[in-house]
Design a protein around this motif. Structure first.
Motif, PDB file in Angstrom:
ATOM      1  N   LEU A  63      -3.328  33.983   2.280  1.00  0.00           N
ATOM      2  CA  LEU A  63      -4.381  33.742   2.428  1.00  0.00           C
ATOM      3  C   LEU A  63      -3.689  34.384   4.033  1.00  0.00           C
ATOM      4  O   LEU A  63      -4.333  33.612   4.634  1.00  0.00           O
ATOM      5  CB  LEU A  63      -4.919  32.373   2.907  1.00  0.00           C
ATOM      6  N   TYR A  65      -1.229  32.577   6.321  1.00  0.00           N
ATOM      7  CA  TYR A  65      -1.118  31.755   7.012  1.00  0.00           C
ATOM      8  C   TYR A  65       0.581  31.216   6.359  1.00  0.00           C
ATOM      9  O   TYR A  65       0.804  31.272   5.835  1.00  0.00           O
ATOM     10  CB  TYR A  65      -1.443  30.491   6.889  1.00  0.00           C
ATOM     11  N   LEU A  71      -3.514  25.155   7.923  1.00  0.00           N
ATOM     12  CA  LEU A  71      -4.451  25.152   7.375  1.00  0.00           C
ATOM     13  C   LEU A  71      -4.543  23.543   7.616  1.00  0.00           C
ATOM     14  O   LEU A  71      -6.217  23.475   7.194  1.00  0.00           O
ATOM     15  CB  LEU A  71      -4.073  25.445   6.329  1.00  0.00           C
ATOM     16  N   LEU A  79     -13.089  29.240   5.740  1.00  0.00           N
ATOM     17  CA  LEU A  79     -12.443  29.891   5.128  1.00  0.00           C
ATOM     18  C   LEU A  79     -12.851  31.046   3.456  1.00  0.00           C
ATOM     19  O   LEU A  79     -12.854  31.873   3.387  1.00  0.00           O
ATOM     20  CB  LEU A  79     -11.376  29.537   3.997  1.00  0.00           C
ATOM     21  N   TYR A  80     -13.849  29.877   3.331  1.00  0.00           N
ATOM     22  CA  TYR A  80     -15.027  31.003   3.123  1.00  0.00           C
ATOM     23  C   TYR A  80     -15.668  31.884   3.385  1.00  0.00           C
ATOM     24  O   TYR A  80     -16.316  32.068   4.833  1.00  0.00           O
ATOM     25  CB  TYR A  80     -16.236  30.170   2.146  1.00  0.00           C
ATOM     26  N   PHE A 105     -13.105  35.060   0.168  1.00  0.00           N
ATOM     27  CA  PHE A 105     -12.165  34.631   1.767  1.00  0.00           C
ATOM     28  C   PHE A 105     -11.861  35.280   2.753  1.00  0.00           C
ATOM     29  O   PHE A 105     -11.120  36.242   2.910  1.00  0.00           O
ATOM     30  CB  PHE A 105     -11.100  33.888   0.253  1.00  0.00           C
ATOM     31  N   LYS A 106     -12.089  34.570   3.701  1.00  0.00           N
ATOM     32  CA  LYS A 106     -11.226  35.308   5.231  1.00  0.00           C
ATOM     33  C   LYS A 106      -9.948  34.769   4.904  1.00  0.00           C
ATOM     34  O   LYS A 106      -9.396  33.521   5.502  1.00  0.00           O
ATOM     35  CB  LYS A 106     -12.580  34.662   6.324  1.00  0.00           C
ATOM     36  N   ARG A 107      -8.779  35.880   5.421  1.00  0.00           N
ATOM     37  CA  ARG A 107      -7.925  35.552   6.099  1.00  0.00           C
ATOM     38  C   ARG A 107      -7.762  35.140   7.728  1.00  0.00           C
ATOM     39  O   ARG A 107      -8.373  35.502   8.098  1.00  0.00           O
ATOM     40  CB  ARG A 107      -6.363  36.806   5.544  1.00  0.00           C
ATOM     41  N   CYS A 115     -11.111  36.476  -4.855  1.00  0.00           N
ATOM     42  CA  CYS A 115     -10.546  35.846  -5.075  1.00  0.00           C
ATOM     43  C   CYS A 115     -11.189  35.939  -6.793  1.00  0.00           C
ATOM     44  O   CYS A 115     -12.804  35.448  -6.480  1.00  0.00           O
ATOM     45  CB  CYS A 115     -10.033  34.245  -4.588  1.00  0.00           C
ATOM     46  N   ASP A 137      -6.242  36.122  -6.577  1.00  0.00           N
ATOM     47  CA  ASP A 137      -6.388  37.397  -5.705  1.00  0.00           C
ATOM     48  C   ASP A 137      -6.770  38.566  -6.504  1.00  0.00           C
ATOM     49  O   ASP A 137      -6.229  39.910  -7.341  1.00  0.00           O
ATOM     50  CB  ASP A 137      -5.136  38.353  -5.234  1.00  0.00           C
TER      51      ASP A 137
END
Length: 423
Positions: A63, A65, A71, A79-80, A105-107, A115, A137
């Motif tokens: 993700l 982080y 987080l 995060l979706y 998902f957003k990084r 995912c 992933d």
């Protein structure tokens, strides 16, 4: 004694409840950490409400982080990529388990990953529910699937074009045979009518001479009947009009022959060899084939300057020009103009096709060459025409660009390289 024990028990429960919850939470996170630290997939521990309790190292890296703390203040639903996906996930989890649910998902850096999610619902010793979710992933796999799908679509389109080309070539061949013998027969008929016309002239001359002398009554009656019938059918007009009709028929058949030849050249099934190509000739061929689509509401103006030959596949370039011309015609609601210009600039050939149609919305300009993008109604466009045109021009070492003003019209500019050995 019993009462004291009972009071002491009640007092202990109330005072130590937060401590028990903390211990339960600590126990969960400790077990989570021990189990997941070295797993090659991302593992998330979240509350039912979406609070992120813990994430293993692989999940953090996935993700983007650095730590769980980064987080902890972000709800999982944020995060979706599509927030509606959270609802889909929860709906699937009503059975107690989710298997291989594919979500985006957003990084941290704003990029998006695909995912494959699997999740189970668990309870701690206080009866509180939480979710353990694995993330695998699959971005690279999805990319390969999309590329495969695009390739399959292009191959399917190419196969369709080849099939259409074979059909067109077959029809052209079948048309060519009757056109050939009709043309031959009309040429013969033209010669016969010419001979008959000369005979009629001689007959008319003879009848005029006979009228100048006294004839027996029966013979005079016959010549008068001939005169009367000639006037009735307007013989002079018929003789003149027959020549025109035969000429029009021959001209029409010549046009059919040209269309057939252009159709065969346009389709030419199975021919994919690179050869010297005259871009102007491709334009003429395409205009002939697409005449029915253009003639009712467009006036086509051509400014085709002499340009050198390029190396390419004429049938593919014909397809590009046809796609652009048909789109131009469809963009014109009632009547309008299409202007085509070719010229040479340095070592390139330039071609512009402009129309006075409805134009393209500014936000759609950048999407014109994307596969499946179309502004047409459902069922009236596949969104592949411009993408195929773009790919063909790229394969020819050239470039294609579009400029448009809403309500004013659109111009496509194609640049094709001239071979170095061309003088």
């Amino acid at each position: 004694m019993v009462g004291k024990t009972s009071d002491h028990s009640l007092s202990f429960t109330k005072e130590d409840e937060p401590d028990r919850q903390n211990k339960a939470q600590f126990s969960i996170e400790k077990n989570f950490q021990a189990l997941t630290d070295n797993l090659p997939i991302g593992i998330l521990l979240t509350s039912v409400e979406g609070k992120i309790i813990n994430v293993n190292p692989e999940g953090l890296q996935m993700l983007g982080y650095n730590s769980v703390e980064d987080l902890s203040h972000i709800p999982i639903q944020d995060l979706y990529y599509n927030k509606k996906d959270r609802g889909i996930f929860l709906k699937n989890l009503e059975t107690g388990r989710v298997r291989d649910l594919e979500m985006r998902f957003k990084r941290f850096d704003g990029s998006v990953i695909w995912c494959s999610m699997s999740s189970v619902s668990q309870e701690n010793n206080l009866g509180e529910r939480y979710f353990i979710t694995s993330l695998l992933d699959i971005t690279q796999r999805k990319k390969m699937e999309e590329e495969k799908a695009d390739l399959l679509i292009q191959l399917t389109q190419t196969d369709k074009l080849a099939s259409i080309g074979q059909l067109a070539a077959g029809i052209a061949h079948e048309i060519n045979n009757p056109v050939g013998y009709v043309t031959s027969n009309l040429n013969s008929l033209e010669e016969y009518l010419s001979d008959i016309g000369k005979l009629i002239e001689l007959d008319q001359t003879l009848i005029k001479r006979l009228n100048e002398i006294t004839l027996p009554e029966a013979l005079a009656k016959m010549t008068e009947n001939i005169h009367e019938y000639a006037r009735k059918i307007d013989l002079d007009f018929l003789r003149e009009d027959m020549d025109g009709l035969i000429k029009d028929c021959i001209d029409g058949l010549d046009r059919i022959k040209k269309i057939v030849i252009d159709l065969k050249d346009f389709a030419h099934p199975g021919k994919k060899d690179i050869e010297p190509v005259d871009v102007n000739a491709c334009i003429e061929t395409t205009l002939s084939v697409g005449a029915n689509e253009l003639k009712y509401k467009t006036t086509v103006y051509k400014d085709l300057n002499v340009v050198p030959l390029i190396n390419g596949i004429p049938q593919q370039l014909n397809q590009v020009f046809l796609n652009i011309l048909v789109n131009a015609a469809q963009a014109i609601e009632t009547t309008g103009e299409i202007r085509i210009k070719t010229w040479q600039g340095n070592n390139d050939i330039f071609l512009t096709i402009s129309d006075t149609g409805c134009g393209i919305d500014p936000e759609n300009i950048s999407k014109i060459f994307d596969p499946f993008f179309t502004t047409k109604e459902v069922g009236k466009g596949t969104g592949l025409g411009m993408n195929i045109a773009y790919n063909i021009i790229q394969q020819h070492g050239g470039s294609i660009a579009v400029e448009s003003k809403k309500g004013k019209g659109t111009t496509f500019t194609i640049i094709l390289p001239v071979p170095e050995d061309t003088e």
